[in-house]
Write an enzyme that holds these catalytic residues in place. Structure first.
Site, PDB file in Angstrom:
ATOM      1  N   GLY A 122      44.607  58.628  25.711  1.00 54.31           N
ATOM      2  CA  GLY A 122      44.124  59.192  27.028  1.00 54.31           C
ATOM      3  C   GLY A 122      45.489  59.803  27.795  1.00 54.31           C
ATOM      4  N   ASN A 123      45.016  60.041  28.937  1.00 52.93           N
ATOM      5  CA  ASN A 123      45.814  60.797  29.724  1.00 52.93           C
ATOM      6  C   ASN A 123      45.864  62.266  29.060  1.00 52.93           C
ATOM      7  OD1 ASN A 123      47.483  61.419  31.916  1.00 52.93           O
ATOM      8  ND2 ASN A 123      49.289  61.180  30.852  1.00 52.93           N
ATOM      9  N   ASP A 143      45.700  69.742  27.654  1.00 51.36           N
ATOM     10  CA  ASP A 143      44.935  70.802  26.747  1.00 51.36           C
ATOM     11  C   ASP A 143      45.167  70.562  25.275  1.00 51.36           C
ATOM     12  OD1 ASP A 143      43.724  72.027  29.025  1.00 51.36           O
ATOM     13  OD2 ASP A 143      45.158  73.441  29.273  1.00 51.36           O
ATOM     14  N   HIS A 183      45.365  67.980  23.757  1.00 54.27           N
ATOM     15  CA  HIS A 183      44.248  67.114  23.127  1.00 54.27           C
ATOM     16  C   HIS A 183      42.843  67.814  23.053  1.00 54.27           C
ATOM     17  CE1 HIS A 183      46.734  63.853  25.314  1.00 54.27           C
ATOM     18  NE2 HIS A 183      46.791  63.157  24.093  1.00 54.27           N
ATOM     19  N   GLN A 207      52.480  49.610  19.867  1.00 54.52           N
ATOM     20  CA  GLN A 207      53.384  50.631  19.473  1.00 54.52           C
ATOM     21  C   GLN A 207      54.219  51.066  20.653  1.00 54.52           C
ATOM     22  OE1 GLN A 207      49.989  53.377  19.164  1.00 54.52           O
ATOM     23  NE2 GLN A 207      51.307  54.918  20.037  1.00 54.52           N
ATOM     24  N   ASP A 223      53.867  65.456  16.963  1.00 49.50           N
ATOM     25  CA  ASP A 223      54.411  64.164  16.490  1.00 49.50           C
ATOM     26  C   ASP A 223      54.631  64.243  14.858  1.00 49.50           C
ATOM     27  OD1 ASP A 223      54.684  62.406  18.851  1.00 49.50           O
ATOM     28  OD2 ASP A 223      52.624  62.954  18.956  1.00 49.50           O
ATOM     29  N   SER A 271      52.588  67.692  26.396  1.00 54.04           N
ATOM     30  CA  SER A 271      52.826  66.160  26.328  1.00 54.04           C
ATOM     31  C   SER A 271      52.161  65.326  27.548  1.00 54.04           C
ATOM     32  CB  SER A 271      54.140  65.961  25.879  1.00 54.04           C
ATOM     33  OG  SER A 271      54.174  64.461  25.609  1.00 54.04           O
ATOM     34  N   SER A 272      51.876  64.050  27.270  1.00 58.47           N
ATOM     35  CA  SER A 272      51.598  63.331  28.452  1.00 58.47           C
ATOM     36  C   SER A 272      52.737  62.977  29.071  1.00 58.47           C
ATOM     37  CB  SER A 272      50.831  62.019  27.747  1.00 58.47           C
ATOM     38  OG  SER A 272      49.429  62.344  27.094  1.00 58.47           O
ATOM     39  N   ARG A 273      54.016  63.034  28.268  1.00 63.54           N
ATOM     40  CA  ARG A 273      55.287  62.763  28.848  1.00 63.54           C
ATOM     41  C   ARG A 273      55.703  63.767  30.088  1.00 63.54           C
ATOM     42  NH1 ARG A 273      58.327  60.787  23.486  1.00 63.54           N
ATOM     43  NH2 ARG A 273      56.804  59.524  22.412  1.00 63.54           N
TER      44      ARG A 273
END
EC number: 6.3.2.1
Length: 283
Positions: free
Chosen positions: A31-32, A35, A37, A61, A152, A187-189
């Protein structure tokens, strides 16, 4: 677009799709969505009749409980984005649905070597959690293909090996990194960055590109290249965490026989641990 939260309903839909002879693609996510994704979704749509996106923040994880607690849960916004992309099915189960008896005693899937080296060494149990949930999703969704981002890099290598070792009849599609105009990998981060840190963040890709330029120019003193890169990151305001130059096909040390190298960089910027990578052809 159908949103499913339970295993029985998911199995029912998958059986229907199989009876109709549909080619199914899976995009596993936590989720979160951003673009990057959506690029995975577009790739999945190009390869299949039906696209299934899973949204599940997998506790197995996360090596730090505080990271799990603060990970953004944005299901409504995510589903709106996926609906606009004409995704067919969203699987968004609860933790209880996936791990009814908790994670401590749950059967797990481990990929020896790849799960404990590099990124796995600094995040104990992380890749075991990844391989476990992905194998479970493969079993539930029974996709023909599954799409994963190349950002990743180690995760993608791990999934490919797991699929080969376990005999999953699934094509794994790696999708190139999507970047902002200033080079920062999506990145979601990135959502953890302050406005000031966001201005600094593209420096990670600049250091990565500098390493690539040196390798392409024929420099082979990897220890020196890595030491200089770490210093450059720290000078830019990062806290260098890990820099590796590995054989892109094995993730082992670069040797005379290596045809491609992958540069793997991880650095902290405030509370965000950013990762990035770049492939380099070795002359």
């Amino acid at each position: 677009m159908l949103i499913i939260e339970t295993l029985p309903l998911l199995r029912q839909q998958i059986r229907r799709l199989r009876m109709e002879g549909k080619r199914v693609a899976l995009v596993p996510t936590m989720g979160n969505l951003h673009d990057g994704h959506m690029k995975l979704v577009d790739e999945a749509k190009a390869h299949a009749d039906v696209v299934v996106v899973s949204i599940f923040v997998n506790p197995m994880q996360f090596d730090r409980p505080e990271d799990l607690a603060r990970y953004p849960r944005t299901l409504q916004e995510d589903c709106e984005k996926l609906n606009k992309r004409k995704v067919d099915l969203v699987f968004a189960p609860s933790v209880k649905e996936i791990y009814p008896n908790g994670t401590e005693t749950h059967t797990y899937v481990d990929v020896p070597g790849l799960s404990t080296m590099l990124e796995g060494a600094s995040r104990p149990g992380h890749f075991r959690g990844v391989s476990t949930i992905v194998s479970k999703l493969f079993n539930l969704v029974q996709p023909d293909i599954a799409c994963f981002g190349e950002k990743d890099f180690q995760q993608l290598a791990l999934i490919r090996k797991m699929v080969a070792d376990m005999g999953f009849d699934i094509e794994i599609v790696g999708v190139p990194i999507m970047r902002a105009k200033d080079g920062l990998a999506l990145s979601s981060r990135n959502g953890y960055l302050t406005a000031e840190q966001r201005k600094i963040a593209p420096g990670l890709y600049k250091v990565l590109s500098s390493i690539a330029d040196k390798l392409q120019a024929g420099e082979r003193d990897l220890d020196e290249i890595i030491a200089i890169a770490g210093q450059e990151l720290n000078e830019k305001g990062f806290r260098s965490d890990d820099i590796q130059i590995r054989d892109a096909d094995t993730l082992l040390e670069v040797s005379e026989n290596s045809k491609r190298a992958v540069i793997l960089v991880a650095a902290w910027l405030g509370d965000a641990r950013l990762i990035d990578n770049k492939l380099v052809e070795l002359a």
